[in-house]
Design a protein around this motif. Structure first.
Motif, short mmCIF file in Angstrom:
data_model
loop_
_atom_site.label_atom_id
_atom_site.label_comp_id
_atom_site.label_asym_id
_atom_site.label_seq_id
_atom_site.Cartn_x
_atom_site.Cartn_y
_atom_site.Cartn_z
N ARG A 28 -6.00 -0.60 46.95
CA ARG A 28 -6.51 0.21 45.84
C ARG A 28 -6.31 -0.45 44.48
NH1 ARG A 28 -7.12 5.58 45.91
NH2 ARG A 28 -8.27 5.05 44.04
N ALA A 29 -5.24 -1.21 44.31
CA ALA A 29 -4.93 -1.71 42.97
C ALA A 29 -4.67 -3.21 42.90
CB ALA A 29 -3.72 -0.97 42.41
N GLY A 30 -4.64 -3.89 44.04
CA GLY A 30 -4.39 -5.32 44.05
C GLY A 30 -2.92 -5.64 44.21
N ARG A 31 -2.67 -6.87 44.59
CA ARG A 31 -1.29 -7.31 44.86
C ARG A 31 -0.40 -7.29 43.61
NH1 ARG A 31 -3.33 -12.26 48.49
NH2 ARG A 31 -3.74 -11.05 50.37
N GLN A 32 -1.03 -7.54 42.46
CA GLN A 32 -0.25 -7.62 41.23
C GLN A 32 0.46 -6.31 40.91
OE1 GLN A 32 -3.54 -8.09 41.46
NE2 GLN A 32 -3.99 -10.20 40.91
N LEU A 33 -0.13 -5.18 41.27
CA LEU A 33 0.41 -3.87 40.90
C LEU A 33 1.06 -3.14 42.07
CD1 LEU A 33 -2.63 -2.69 38.75
CD2 LEU A 33 -0.55 -3.84 37.97
N ALA A 34 0.91 -3.67 43.27
CA ALA A 34 1.33 -2.96 44.48
C ALA A 34 2.83 -2.64 44.49
CB ALA A 34 0.95 -3.74 45.72
N ASP A 35 3.67 -3.59 44.12
CA ASP A 35 5.12 -3.34 44.15
C ASP A 35 5.52 -2.19 43.22
OD1 ASP A 35 5.87 -5.23 46.09
OD2 ASP A 35 5.88 -6.84 44.59
N VAL A 63 0.73 10.62 47.12
CA VAL A 63 1.55 10.32 45.94
C VAL A 63 1.16 8.96 45.36
CG1 VAL A 63 3.90 9.82 45.14
CG2 VAL A 63 3.50 11.77 46.66
N ALA A 64 0.99 7.97 46.24
CA ALA A 64 0.59 6.64 45.77
C ALA A 64 -0.76 6.71 45.05
CB ALA A 64 0.51 5.66 46.94
N ARG A 65 -1.65 7.49 45.59
CA ARG A 65 -2.96 7.67 44.97
C ARG A 65 -2.82 8.26 43.56
NH1 ARG A 65 -7.47 11.86 45.61
NH2 ARG A 65 -9.35 10.60 45.54
N ASN A 66 -1.96 9.25 43.42
CA ASN A 66 -1.73 9.86 42.11
C ASN A 66 -1.06 8.89 41.15
OD1 ASN A 66 -2.93 12.25 42.86
ND2 ASN A 66 -1.02 13.17 43.53
#
Length: 176
Positions: A28-35, A63-66
């Protein structure tokens, strides 16, 4: 000294579901933001441990989606995701073991879909959720989820057909 029950429960939830939450965040957001997204998701889970259901994955992905919606609005998220999808297409094209044109076409077609369509398809296909769980993640009924999924798959088929035509036409023209 033994750990209190809430800590054991949280650790078990984290150990079991972190990889799936991470994969969802990357998609959903890419590796850069996943952590960061995973960290914030499990922070919410810790703070609201009493609200975490016995089958926590759909709740965690919700929750991750929010978290994604709150922290990373359209421009930054879209730019990161577009870069990730381009990298997937490039990796698929460069990988001699998996250098199948269909894989590249599917990834490119998926990358061309709207974010909501990608999410509907990948929740079941990549995250392994049931339609009921996927509906819970996106906040709709199962019936509504199926209607949206049908439409998203139809758009994916059209995009894939267009992509496969692009790939096959040049090779057909060379054989003439």
């Amino acid at each position: 000294m033994t750990e209190p029950e809430p800590e054991r429960r949280f650790i078990a939830i984290y150990d079991e579901h972190r990889p799936q939450v991470y994969a969802y965040a990357v998609s959903r957001a890419g590796r850069q933001l996943a952590d960061d997204i995973v960290g914030d998701t499990f922070l919410v889970a810790w703070r609201r441990l009493d609200a975490v259901p016995p089958a926590p994955l759909p709740w965690l992905l919700g929750v991750a989606r929010n978290v994604i919606r709150e922290r990373y609005r359209d421009e930054a998220r879209q730019a990161s995701l577009a870069a990730e999808l381009r990298a997937w297409v490039t990796e698929a094209a460069d990988d001699p073991a998996d250098g199948v044109a269909e894989r590249v076409a599917v990834l490119a077609a998926l990358g061309g879909l709207a974010e909501g369509d990608r999410e509907l398809i990948t929740l079941v296909a990549w995250q392994g959720l049931t339609p009921r769980q996927a509906a819970q993640v996106v906040g709709c009924t199962v019936a509504t989820y199926f209607v949206r999924l049908h439409r998203a798959r139809k758009r994916l088929r059209h995009a894939l057909d267009a992509r496969l035509v692009e790939i096959t036409l040049p090779s057909q023209e060379r054989t003439r």
